[in-house]
Scaffold this active site. Structure first.
Site, PDB file in Angstrom:
ATOM      1  N   ARG A 105       0.835  -1.190   0.000  1.00  0.00           N
ATOM      2  CA  ARG A 105       0.000   0.000   0.000  1.00  0.00           C
ATOM      3  C   ARG A 105       0.869   1.238   0.000  1.00  0.00           C
ATOM      4  O   ARG A 105       1.702   1.417   0.896  1.00  0.00           O
ATOM      5  CB  ARG A 105      -0.909  -0.022   1.230  1.00  0.00           C
ATOM      6  CG  ARG A 105      -2.022   1.011   1.126  1.00  0.00           C
ATOM      7  CD  ARG A 105      -3.072   0.757   2.148  1.00  0.00           C
ATOM      8  NE  ARG A 105      -2.594   1.126   3.476  1.00  0.00           N
ATOM      9  CZ  ARG A 105      -3.374   1.653   4.407  1.00  0.00           C
ATOM     10  NH1 ARG A 105      -4.654   1.845   4.161  1.00  0.00           N
ATOM     11  NH2 ARG A 105      -2.891   1.954   5.586  1.00  0.00           N
ATOM     12  N   THR A 109      -0.880   7.623  -1.442  1.00  0.00           N
ATOM     13  CA  THR A 109      -2.138   7.501  -2.193  1.00  0.00           C
ATOM     14  C   THR A 109      -3.087   6.481  -1.558  1.00  0.00           C
ATOM     15  O   THR A 109      -4.277   6.455  -1.880  1.00  0.00           O
ATOM     16  CB  THR A 109      -1.853   7.042  -3.633  1.00  0.00           C
ATOM     17  OG1 THR A 109      -1.284   5.716  -3.553  1.00  0.00           O
ATOM     18  CG2 THR A 109      -0.881   7.963  -4.344  1.00  0.00           C
ATOM     19  N   ASP A 204       2.106 -11.643  10.521  1.00  0.00           N
ATOM     20  CA  ASP A 204       2.948 -11.654  11.719  1.00  0.00           C
ATOM     21  C   ASP A 204       2.704 -12.906  12.546  1.00  0.00           C
ATOM     22  O   ASP A 204       3.636 -13.498  13.091  1.00  0.00           O
ATOM     23  CB  ASP A 204       2.668 -10.416  12.583  1.00  0.00           C
ATOM     24  CG  ASP A 204       3.331  -9.162  12.008  1.00  0.00           C
ATOM     25  OD1 ASP A 204       4.253  -9.309  11.189  1.00  0.00           O
ATOM     26  OD2 ASP A 204       2.916  -8.059  12.393  1.00  0.00           O
TER      27      ASP A 204
END
Ligand code: URA
Length: 210
Positions: A105, A109, A204
């Site tokens: 990501r 933006t 994770d």
């Protein structure tokens, strides 16, 4: 008309998922449970695969035996958490072809940016199962499926562990033809785009990176 969303409520899936959600569950246990659940979900997502018959000889006689029809299906892992689902599904469907889509990501933006894309040939002739444990905002899932369609895929299903109502709605709007199979539909997303009650960061938890 295929259903857009399949919520797998099998007791084994739900029991294993509850252990995975528990923050006290270890990385090793989480990974093992993810492998087990991925196979139960794969069983559901492949339930209506097209079949044909092949003539074989049993020790007793010749028979027309049911076998899978068509080209080998393609599993596409949406990196990195998709890899946790991939291993188990591949154990169940060992001849499947495998692809990877990597997106991150952009913090300015907030749009997904592709950093890796490698998929099997002849995607248009295969059932493509995209795997990602968490359907959260839906942004990366929608972008990954956009790319798979650009690469020729026409028959796509999406396999996840948890989905948010927001993610399901986003996928339905962008890709109404893509069936979603999930073990749970949770309450909502928090301000950081995490699923609540969820299980935290799937990557994770499976890789022990936090
Ligand atoms: N990705 C995760 O790993 N967890 C969430 O809750 C949402 C997205």
């Amino acid at each position: 008309m295929t259903e857009h969303l399949i919520h797998v409520q099998h007791p084994l899936v739900q029991h294993k998922l509850s252990i995975m959600r528990d923050k006290a569950t270890s990385t090793a246990q989480f990974r093992q449970l993810l492998r087990e659940i991925s196979q139960l979900l794969a069983y559901e997502i492949t339930r209506n695969l097209p079949m044909t018959t092949r003539s074989i000889e049993t020790p007793m006689q010749t028979m027309d035996a049911p076998v899978l029809d068509g080209k080998k299906l393609a599993l596409v892992s949406i990196l990195r958490a998709g890899n946790g689902l991939l291993d188990g599904v591949l154990e169940l469907i060992p001849s499947a072809r495998v692809g990877f889509v990597g997106l991150y990501r952009d913090e300015k933006t907030l749009k997904p940016v592709e950093y890796y894309f490698k998929v099997p040939t002849a995607l248009k002739d295969r059932l493509v199962i995209a795997v990602d444990p968490m359907l959260a905002t839906g942004n990366s899932s929608v972008a990954a499926i956009d790319r798979l369609k650009q690469a020729g895929a026409v028959n796509i299903r999406f396999l996840c562990l948890l989905a948010s109502p927001e993610g399901i709605a986003r996928m339905k709007e962008a890709h109404p033809d893509v069936q979603i199979v999930t073990a749970a539909v949770d309450s909502h997303l928090n301000d950081h785009g995490y699923i609540v009650p969820g299980l935290g960061d799937a990557g994770d938890r499976m890789f022990g990176t936090k």
